[in-house]
Design a protein around this motif. Sequence first.
Motif, short mmCIF file in Angstrom:
data_model
loop_
_atom_site.label_atom_id
_atom_site.label_comp_id
_atom_site.label_asym_id
_atom_site.label_seq_id
_atom_site.Cartn_x
_atom_site.Cartn_y
_atom_site.Cartn_z
N GLY A 82 -1.24 -5.20 6.80
CA GLY A 82 -2.40 -6.81 6.45
C GLY A 82 -3.01 -6.27 7.37
O GLY A 82 -4.60 -7.54 7.62
N ASN A 97 -9.75 -3.11 1.22
CA ASN A 97 -8.45 -3.68 0.67
C ASN A 97 -7.25 -3.02 0.54
O ASN A 97 -6.29 -3.48 0.86
CB ASN A 97 -8.94 -4.51 0.05
CG ASN A 97 -7.80 -5.93 -0.01
OD1 ASN A 97 -7.17 -6.80 0.86
ND2 ASN A 97 -7.07 -6.42 -1.15
N THR A 115 3.02 -1.47 -0.20
CA THR A 115 1.65 -2.51 -0.10
C THR A 115 2.60 -2.82 1.17
O THR A 115 3.63 -3.26 1.00
CB THR A 115 2.44 -2.55 -0.99
OG1 THR A 115 0.90 -2.22 -2.45
CG2 THR A 115 1.01 -3.85 -1.24
N THR A 116 1.59 -3.86 1.57
CA THR A 116 2.26 -4.69 3.27
C THR A 116 3.07 -5.44 2.49
O THR A 116 2.50 -6.01 1.04
CB THR A 116 1.06 -5.19 3.94
OG1 THR A 116 2.04 -5.63 4.79
CG2 THR A 116 0.38 -5.97 3.09
N ARG A 121 3.58 -9.72 -4.48
CA ARG A 121 2.87 -8.44 -3.65
C ARG A 121 3.43 -7.39 -4.54
O ARG A 121 2.86 -6.02 -4.60
CB ARG A 121 3.83 -8.38 -2.23
CG ARG A 121 3.48 -7.37 -1.65
CD ARG A 121 4.90 -6.25 -1.54
NE ARG A 121 4.68 -5.16 -1.48
CZ ARG A 121 5.26 -4.39 -2.02
NH1 ARG A 121 6.02 -3.52 -2.77
NH2 ARG A 121 5.54 -2.91 -0.94
N LEU A 125 -3.74 -11.58 -0.55
CA LEU A 125 -3.76 -9.76 -1.48
C LEU A 125 -5.05 -10.20 -2.27
O LEU A 125 -5.53 -11.56 -2.63
CB LEU A 125 -2.69 -9.86 -1.61
CG LEU A 125 -1.36 -9.01 -1.17
CD1 LEU A 125 -0.83 -8.82 -2.28
CD2 LEU A 125 -1.61 -7.34 -0.31
N LYS A 174 -4.23 -2.20 3.28
CA LYS A 174 -2.83 -3.24 2.64
C LYS A 174 -2.26 -2.36 1.60
O LYS A 174 -0.48 -2.47 1.30
CB LYS A 174 -3.18 -4.82 2.19
CG LYS A 174 -3.66 -5.08 3.07
CD LYS A 174 -4.33 -7.01 2.08
CE LYS A 174 -4.78 -7.75 3.13
NZ LYS A 174 -5.85 -8.87 2.53
#
Length: 899
Positions: free
Chosen positions: A131, A121, A376-377, A364, A353, A125
């Motif tokens: 994502g 992850n 980070t997306t 985020r 997330l 991400k």
Amino acid sequence: MADGAAALSVKTACPYCGVGCGVDAVVTRDGGEGRAVSVAGDQAHPANLGRLCSKGTALGATVSLEGRLLEPTIGGRVASWTEATALVAKRFRETIAKHGPDSVAFYVSGQLLTEDYYVANKLMKGFIGSGNIDTNSRLCMASAVAAHKQAFGADLVPGCYEDLDLADLVVFSGHNAAWTHPVLFRRMEAAKARGQKHVVIDPRRTDTAEGADLHLPIAPQSDVRLWNGLLADLIRCGAVDREYIAEHVNGFDAVDAALAEIDQTPAAVAADCGVSLADLLTFFDLFAANPKTVSLFSMGANQSAQGVAKGLSILNTHLATGRIGKPGACPFSITGQPNAMGGRETGGMANTLAGHMDFEPAERDRVARFWGAPDTTRKPGLKAVDMFEAVHDGRIKAIWVMATNPAVSMPDASRVREALARCPFVVVSDCIVDTDTTVFADVKLPALAWGEKDGTVTNSERRISRQRALFDPPGQARPDWRIIADVAKAMGFEGFGWPSQASVFREWARLTAYENEGRLLNLSGLAALGPDGYAALKPVQWPVAADGTGTPRLFVDGRFQTPDGRARMIPTRPRGPADAVDAVYPLSLNTGRIRDQWHTMTRTGLAADLCRHAPEPFVEMHPLDAEAAGIKDGALTRVVTARGEAVALAKVTDRQRPGGVFMPMHWTDAFAPSGRSNSLIAPNVDPTSGQPEFKHTPARIRAYRETWKGFFLSRDILGAPTGQDLVWRRIPQDACQQHEFAGRGDTDQRDAVRKVLSKGLIGEVVAYEDPGPGSRREAWIRDGRLVAVLFMTTTGRLPPREWLADLFAMPMLEAEARSALLFGRPPGPPVDKGPLICTCLKVGAKAVQAAIVAGASDADTVGAVTGAGTNCGSCRPEIARMIAAASLASPVKETADVA
């Protein structure tokens, strides 16, 4: 473990379902002679208290290196880790540079450990910046996740297993616990003996339903109507908790108004759900009368195009009655995989997330700060069905599949195969060399299997347990987290240099505590674990306090993880299935699991005992539907949908609701290429959760009408002969492999199949042929040992296979056995054990029936006589069903005797 060393005892965790059982494993051999391990339940583990189901009990039979992927390969050739890692990093970098970060994807698995999930992850991400990482938990738990988030503010399972002991009423909503979570079912069996009531909501009369106080065989997709009708009745009779609602719940008035939009009288609800009014009223009365109620919901609720609404309707009922956060009272989503919860925690799903944080800017940015990953997306990625559709149409040009088999397990699986075949770059990391998915891999990366993995998993009651290694890594196999981290470093990213899985876990725990001002997922008490503390970590439920203590139940104080601390009731409205049955496809196809198999059989298929209770793909159907299609019990049957066709053995039973058929989902190309169910399933999904609809696809059934059939027993595993239109099934036996087949061709087809099967066989041939019934019997014997056996017939019967399979275990065939091969029947009186009932102790139906005839009137007495059901207890519901059937039949027999 060196040869001659003392036996090594290890406490670890079972790798199967979400119960999260503790295992006491004793390694007795790990050297030149191979591996051996004895397995028992961990008496001290709070999830199972020493119990294991049939699958867990058989773990020792799955640790061999047979079929293992032990070295990296590129295009089918063996490669070094350096070369393979560099190629994966290079192709992903190039694809991202040319097409953007959303042109790549990871598809991961609830079989991964939490540390693996976290690293995957973080890479996708946080550093790739997309994502597009989703998990096969999308196929089983996504709707429950979405319902939890809407109602509670986060994906929070409020209850614990102790609630199953304390409840006065347990409602199983689309949950065949007797087969899918048998260890928990044993706990509830014990509670039932003390007076606990059981209600099962399921179109099928499963083993869970057989022993229940009430079974509601609802029409497909009428769950929301049923639960809304229950809530309306509770409101009508004053059984809701107005004080709890006033203090802790928002949205009750909106739900009440939505219920008033349609007729909620019990008669109307019963008619729409297809159940009797008397049974419906019994359910309503039981629920109203028992404040200590647990509602277990699982795949039958989740795997639906209206799965979120089903979950919310259950949560609404518990919130309206205040049955949450209290001993013996909660809605309980029960997970399917050992670490589905760990994946959900670490952000393994495309729309979340890590740490139960989402894509709101503040959350985020918090994750990005912690990771030191400004790219980070900022948006969710593609969920599983959409992800593979994007692979199919070329939007995703590189995909990495980890520890799962989507070519079998996804809906519309044939289209998934097309997608993988089209994809320019496919990476698969797995422990098995040949799966339906690795066939499409440009690069195969050898991962560790259970018995070698070391890390943590989280079970259905939020309990973190350690999975510990029993063996050193075989060949060049590596932990998943390290494989991912090495690729990340080769792509040029920093922050992936962990020296061990313990350090990965510490970082993950710190993230849960980072700027945490109210998130219940908090592992702060584990964030400072050193290597010794991690190694010795005992099972603990999150949230974990600073002093390391866990939390059994959530919402005890009535506070939820919403901005105002109040739960939210959400209006739900019943609607019909996404695809309706019609004259062309008049039946509803429902798929699911069986008792002794797991997912796509890559592990359980290694244990011959686990393949005997249900040895072949089957399709359950009601007698009325079978009669209309001209199908007899045990006949090969075509199951056809708009997506494809499968062939399976018919099981004609009134346990199946008229108008519906059921197929298990486990079989693969390696075991039964014609019996794969998920190729038939339409890719309809819940619009919110993205979870596919596995419980309803319009279908029709037809007899297969083979012109000949046969079987081939050999010491080697064979695949279906190419170029022949056969229904082919492989069934592992202790000393051989049993291959069953049937065709609709003529003599030329039979001769072609025989030629393929006999190719390369060396030794003395014992043969017999009878042109009348089209029978042929052949056996190959070398150095006095049986090598292979072939039986074919066009009109005659085939003999039992069990005695033939036993001959392969003989070091030297005796003369009597040779004659038996020629005559096609066992020497002496035939011994028919019947279908296997107790996998653990190998007790067949005949022995159980004999004990019942002799007077055994309950499962305990049968167990005392035969041993069946005395180990894991998974077979106890079936034994109880056999006892009930015998008691119903005995009066008829007595009347006949008198006459």
